[in-house]
Design an enzyme around this catalytic site. Structure first.
Site, short mmCIF file in Angstrom:
data_model
loop_
_atom_site.label_atom_id
_atom_site.label_comp_id
_atom_site.label_asym_id
_atom_site.label_seq_id
_atom_site.Cartn_x
_atom_site.Cartn_y
_atom_site.Cartn_z
N CYS A 185 6.53 18.57 -77.31
CA CYS A 185 6.21 17.22 -77.31
C CYS A 185 5.93 16.81 -75.89
CB CYS A 185 7.59 16.60 -77.75
SG CYS A 185 9.05 16.69 -76.48
N HIS A 235 13.72 24.15 -47.23
CA HIS A 235 13.43 22.73 -48.12
C HIS A 235 13.58 21.63 -47.07
CE1 HIS A 235 13.66 19.83 -51.29
NE2 HIS A 235 13.34 20.92 -52.11
#
Length: 664
Positions: free
Chosen positions: A443, A603
């Site tokens: 979906c 990060h």
């Protein structure tokens, strides 16, 4: 949403065509645009029959769409006026006509005793094309097609009939089921339709209250397409009102100034201003889903404002948040009642949008149309404030607020010809292999699958491959929440399963959420050495313990052990001699592999993936060999802070949960 998604453009084409026609009269351009738009708007029921069949099938397959179409053709053909006339043994009704009389569909011209008459099928008005071929019937046909597909797509017939086994049997069974449904509707539908007409005639006598009730039920009946029956009472000459026809005739018709238009005026403020005020749903959408919400809601608001086509916007939340839709219906009723009480009257030929307002502004029966604009502004504020408060108060799942909205938005795998093959391969492995996947679909944000055995699913591995979560609705069903690019992952999985593509040898480190119960035992391939990893500080600034990082994933050690830096400058350098495994597309993170196999993730900032690369300038690429201290990345720390994100930079070991990291 599949059939609804085509409405905005079609509605705009019709609106532009009507505008041109009103300004310059009938011409080729307006006819071209209007016909193109009406080709879609006028066949919405058919689009629902096909779209619902695809959407409700266990697997997106053209067979289910064909089944929905077959059901639509069987039911609408059997219940067409001419067919109903034959089935019930009815004849024609004859009406004397004069020259210039317009002929409508289903009528025939005949001569009787030297005079021309119009002959119409003597059947209930419920079977007229405009009354019967509606969205409700389309949805019903789509459901029939999907159910027949789900039940009979794998049926095995005797050898003599083996050609019709499996999917070839679906359309045949659908036709048979549709015959039975059509027979039921032959007797049931007139009762439903007549009941609505009688109800409409009753509320006519209630004055402003009746007008309000009409507006309220008009919206409530939209999902079923039955509002047309109610509209016919007030807009056309079913109960002697003919509000729409009388208004369009202006001073040449029987319309009364100050009265005619009372059953249309209240639509304008809601359609033009109120529903667009529902853009409050965008402001309440989760950050990762705002793009999706923006596309759905803005296009719907444009269609509603300009041409009064409300279905794209209404269908976007009526099933997700039914309570909110009932509130919208209530607002429509209030607007209709207030409009009847005020000295304002307006009508339309198509719907209550900007185009019809402009075209009918000078109609002799239009009374104080400027009041509509004042009401509209008020309704915009009411919708925006009330919708926003209700959504947040009751945590309604409007577009952009679904449970699966907390997903990883960026796909960071770079294996094979498709950038999604790596993730697809890891998903297939985590799901028990290709043989375990019996049905695969998707979906907007999730993979929907049927598995032979759901007990073998490795949810931790799915998380590590980029999934934001996993749901098991029951039985053999499983849903893997991924994000807005899930279609590409699904396509890559199909290519791998069908043998059209090969899985990449290596895949990148994924910037992902990690399961809270992730432990060293979750990954057999991750060595638990407990060694000390000594690194050069990759970015200048204050060194922090990892548990001081204001982010649960890093602070809890889910991503792995390490340290963090609150940077004072924006140059990231290599913490050791290493190979660059991954440079994230957004530039906010890098993956390195040291000579001993230790994998390091740097990060830069928290949630900075949402900056889409703004402020990050990578100086290396995947596959490069770098030396300790070599510049890897330039970062604009001011941009990170201005964007509302923390620049704190975690440095973690990805493949050794027992390691200790120090900066030396």
């Amino acid at each position: 949403m599949l059939p609804v998604a085509v409405l905005p453009v079609a509605a705009i084409l019709v609106g532009i065509g009507n505008w041109i026609k009103g300004a310059a009269g009938p011409n080729v351009v307006e006819a071209f645009l209007t016909t193109a738009g009406l080709a879609v708007v006028g066949n919405l029921a058919l689009l629902f029959a096909v779209g619902v069949a695809i959407g409700m099938a266990e697997k997106s397959d053209g067979t289910s769409a064909l089944a929905g179409l077959v059901s639509w053709l069987v039911i609408t053909s059997l219940l067409a006026p001419s067919s109903v006339m034959n089935l019930l043994g009815k004849g024609f009704t004859s009406t004397p006509v004069a020259d210039g009389t317009a002929v409508t569909a289903g009528q025939q011209i005949a001569e009787q005793n030297g005079h021309f008459v119009l002959q119409s099928p003597d059947v209930n008005a419920a079977f007229a094309p405009g009354a019967f071929q509606n969205a409700f019937i389309g949805i019903l046909c789509g459901i029939i097609g999907a159910l027949c597909y789900n039940r009979f797509k794998d049926v095995q017939l005797p050898d003599a009939l083996s050609f019709f086994s499996g999917r070839r049997s679906v359309a045949i069974v659908t036709a048979g089921v549709s015959l039975i449904v059509a027979l039921i509707l032959l007797f049931l539908w007139p009762l439903i339709y007549t009941g609505l007409v009688n109800f409409g005639e009753w509320i006519v006598d209630l004055g402003a209250l009746g007008t309000g009730l009409y507006g309220f039920f008009n919206r409530l009946l939209i999902p079923f397409g039955l509002h047309h029956a109610l509209n016919s009472v007030f807009w056309f000459d079913v109960a002697g009102i003919n509000d729409l026809g009388n208004f369009l005739q202006g001073s040449d018709g029987p319309g009364v100034f100050g009265v005619t238009g009372q059953y249309m005026t209240g639509f304008f403020p809601i359609m033009m201003f109120g529903l667009p005020g529902a853009l409050a749903m965008y402001t309440t959408a989760k950050p990762t889903q705002k793009k999706v919400a923006y596309g759905i809601l803005l296009s719907g608001a444009v269609a509603s404002f300009f041409v009064g086509v409300t279905e794209p916007l209404e269908f976007s939340f009526m099933f997700l948040a039914p309570f909110l839709y009932v509130l919208h219906a209530l607002f429509m009723g209030i607007s209709m009642a207030i409009s009847q009480l005020l000295p304002v009257r307006m009508g339309f030929g198509f719907s209550g949008g900007f185009v019809d307002l402009v075209l009918n502004w000078t109609n002799p029966l239009a009374e104080n149309p400027w009041i509509i604009l004042v009401m509209g502004v008020c309704w915009f504020v009411i919708y925006f404030v009330v919708f926003r408060w209700v959504i947040l108060k009751f945590n309604l799942k409007t577009p952009g607020r679904e449970d699966d909205a907390d997903f990883v938005e960026e796909e960071l795998d770079k294996g094979g010809d498709s950038p999604f093959l790596g993730t697809a391969a890891r998903f297939i492995d985590a799901l028990g292999g290709a043989a375990n996947i019996t049905s695969l679909d998707n979906c907007a944000t999730r993979l929907r699958m049927e598995l032979a055995d759901t007990s073998v699913v490795d949810e931790a591995a799915l998380k590590k491959a980029g999934a934001a979560g996993t749901m098991k609705p029951g039985g053999h069903s499983i849903q893997v929440i991924y994000g807005t690019r899930v279609q590409f992952v699904k396509d890559a999985m199909e290519d791998l399963i069908a043998g059209r593509a090969a899985a990449p040898v290596t895949t990148a480190v994924i910037d992902k959420p990690v399961p809270e119960n992730d432990t060293p035992e979750d990954d057999a391939d991750e060595p638990a050495t407990g060694k000390t990893v000594v690194l050069q500080q990759p970015i200048p600034g204050e060194v922090l313990a990892l548990d001081a990082v204001p982010d649960k994933v890093f602070a809890s050690g889910m991503m792995g052990p390490g340290l963090a830096v609150d940077p004072a400058a924006g140059l990231v350098v290599a913490p050791a001699d290493a190979t660059v495994v991954t440079v994230f597309p957004t530039g906010h993170a890098l993956g390195l592999r040291l000579a001993d196999g230790t994998e390091i993730l740097i990060h830069v900032g928290l949630d900075t993936v949402k900056m889409k690369g703004d402020g990050f300038s990578p100086l290396v690429k995947a596959g490069d060999t770098v030396s300790a201290g070599q510049p890897l990345l330039e970062v604009d720390l001011d941009k990170i802070r201005e964007a509302g994100f923390s620049p704190i930079t975690p440095v973690v070991v990805m493949n050794d949960k027992q390691a200790t990291v120090t900066f030396g």
